[in-house]
Design an enzyme around this catalytic site. Structure first.
Site, PDB file in Angstrom:
ATOM      1  N   GLY A  59      16.244 -16.126  25.603  1.00  0.00           N
ATOM      2  CA  GLY A  59      17.059 -15.584  26.546  1.00  0.00           C
ATOM      3  C   GLY A  59      17.700 -14.179  26.023  1.00  0.00           C
ATOM      4  O   GLY A  59      17.979 -14.287  24.732  1.00  0.00           O
ATOM      5  N   GLY A  84      14.531 -19.893  25.056  1.00  0.00           N
ATOM      6  CA  GLY A  84      13.666 -19.455  26.310  1.00  0.00           C
ATOM      7  C   GLY A  84      12.307 -19.215  26.001  1.00  0.00           C
ATOM      8  O   GLY A  84      11.618 -19.137  26.997  1.00  0.00           O
ATOM      9  N   GLU A  89      19.808 -23.525  18.979  1.00  0.00           N
ATOM     10  CA  GLU A  89      20.962 -23.064  19.673  1.00  0.00           C
ATOM     11  C   GLU A  89      22.214 -23.788  19.015  1.00  0.00           C
ATOM     12  O   GLU A  89      23.504 -23.050  19.157  1.00  0.00           O
ATOM     13  CB  GLU A  89      20.992 -23.848  20.940  1.00  0.00           C
ATOM     14  CG  GLU A  89      20.151 -22.919  22.102  1.00  0.00           C
ATOM     15  CD  GLU A  89      18.679 -22.988  21.489  1.00  0.00           C
ATOM     16  OE1 GLU A  89      17.874 -22.567  22.360  1.00  0.00           O
ATOM     17  OE2 GLU A  89      18.067 -24.042  21.041  1.00  0.00           O
ATOM     18  N   ASP A 111      18.244 -25.824  25.538  1.00  0.00           N
ATOM     19  CA  ASP A 111      18.110 -25.933  26.853  1.00  0.00           C
ATOM     20  C   ASP A 111      16.761 -25.706  27.360  1.00  0.00           C
ATOM     21  O   ASP A 111      15.743 -25.980  26.686  1.00  0.00           O
ATOM     22  CB  ASP A 111      19.071 -24.922  27.464  1.00  0.00           C
ATOM     23  CG  ASP A 111      18.805 -23.440  27.544  1.00  0.00           C
ATOM     24  OD1 ASP A 111      18.074 -23.266  26.407  1.00  0.00           O
ATOM     25  OD2 ASP A 111      19.358 -22.534  27.883  1.00  0.00           O
TER      26      ASP A 111
END
Length: 356
Positions: free
Chosen positions: A73, A121, A144, A152
């Protein structure tokens, strides 16, 4: 085969129809095809339109350029949203996670070409699909914990269902893996040489509109080759032994007690990650293993993500990795022993709005 016909085009996403295939091209090359909210919306709309089109047998998603499929992302936008207190970060995660679920439940074959960098992402755009292709250039990671965040996009479901403790290793170390390891961990299905990808897209597009998932599988398999050089399977005993512990301290102690180079490397890398992110990630992975569905994990991740916006490690991690690029984050707290249960529990406050 029908000539390709453009369906829609933006600066960052190109959507077209080629034969029986709906093609989605990520086209933000200077940012390694990192996802913005507008890109998520264009992709979601394209998938919805292709699902309703009887002339489309399958979807192919790929990244433009030779460096990567999708690096994740747009972390700068999320950083800025958190700093300014706007709703952009929440909107991005809400729509991105819904897109991840739509991919996982898509009614037609979904082919993701994970060539080059595939992180964060980008994993959400690919690993939930039905036909996942890696190449000799694939570098896949959930990075992350290195930026004060957590895996995520449904990764707490994917990682917690990898063989043995491979997913725990991937989630905590945040190290990238290649094609063989991606297949071993359950994030990919086939390895196709990068030079064959254009021909693969042509072959999938040449299938009739009535083509099934098995037909798409066969088209990919005809061009696939063996993936070699995997480390996760080769070091599975060491991984399973150390990463089976349910505390990060226990994992670190087990790695320290081991005498092999692989374990020493893992211990060294974990020591550089955010202590809060490490404990939060392990908690999420263990919860993911007990969850009934991907949707349950995504819902949990959404709530935790909103709480992350109040966590100083996230801003420090992004600063060190993306803003100033000094690669020297100062975590707070700085050690595992300073992160208590209450510090982790606060991330699990329910989201003010339902994800689904």
């Amino acid at each position: 085969m029908d000539a390709k016909r453009a369906i829609s085009e933006t600066d960052d996403v190109i959507v077209e129809r080629r034969g029986s295939a709906g093609i989605v091209r990520l086209n933000r090359q200077k940012a390694l095809n990192s996802l913005t909210l507008q890109m998520v919306r264009v992709i979601a709309a394209a998938l919805e339109a292709f699902a309703a089109d009887s002339g489309v047998a399958s979807i192919v998603v790929l990244g433009e350029g030779e460096r990567g499929f999708c690096a994740g992302g747009d972390i700068r936008a999320i950083y800025r949203s958190g700093k300014e207190g706007t709703d952009e970060a929440a909107a991005f995660w809400r729509e991105e996670f819904r897109l991840n679920y739509a991919i996982a439940t898509y009614p037609k074959p979904y082919v993701a070409l994970m060539d080059g960098i595939t992180m964060g992402g980008g994993v959400g755009l690919s690993a939930h699909g039905s036909h996942r292709v890696v190449t000799e250039r694939t570098r896949l990671a959930m990075p992350e914990t290195g930026i004060g965040y957590f895996p995520d996009v449904g990764a707490t479901w994917l990682l917690s269902h990898a063989p043995g403790e491979a997913g725990t290793y991937m989630g905590l170390t945040a190290l990238d893996i290649g094609a063989a390891d991606a297949i071993h961990a359950g994030f990919a299905d086939h390895c196709v040489p990068s030079e064959r990808l254009p021909a693969l897209v042509d072959a999938v597009a040449a299938l009739p509109p009535s083509a099934t998932a098995l037909d798409v599988h066969r088209a990919i398999a005809e061009m696939a080759s063996d993936a070699v050089g995997g480390r996760l399977e080769a070091h599975r005993p060491a991984i399973d032994r150390a990463f089976a512990h349910d505390t990060v301290e226990g994992i670190v102690e087990a790695l320290a007690a081991a005498t092999d180079t692989f374990s020493s490397e893992a211990q060294r890398v974990i020591a550089t990650r955010s202590p809060t992110s490490l404990k939060l990630t392990l908690r999420l992975l263990r919860a993911g293993a007990k969850s009934a569905s991907l949707a349950e994990c995504l819902t949990r991740e959404f709530g935790v993500g909103l709480q992350i916006l109040a966590n100083p490690d996230f801003y420090e991690g992004v600063r060190a990795a993306v803003i100033d690029k000094d690669r020297n984050p100062k975590w707070s707290p700085a050690s595992l022993g300073e992160v208590g249960e209450a510090d982790i529990e606060r991330f699990f406050a329910p989201a003010p709005q339902a994800l689904f």
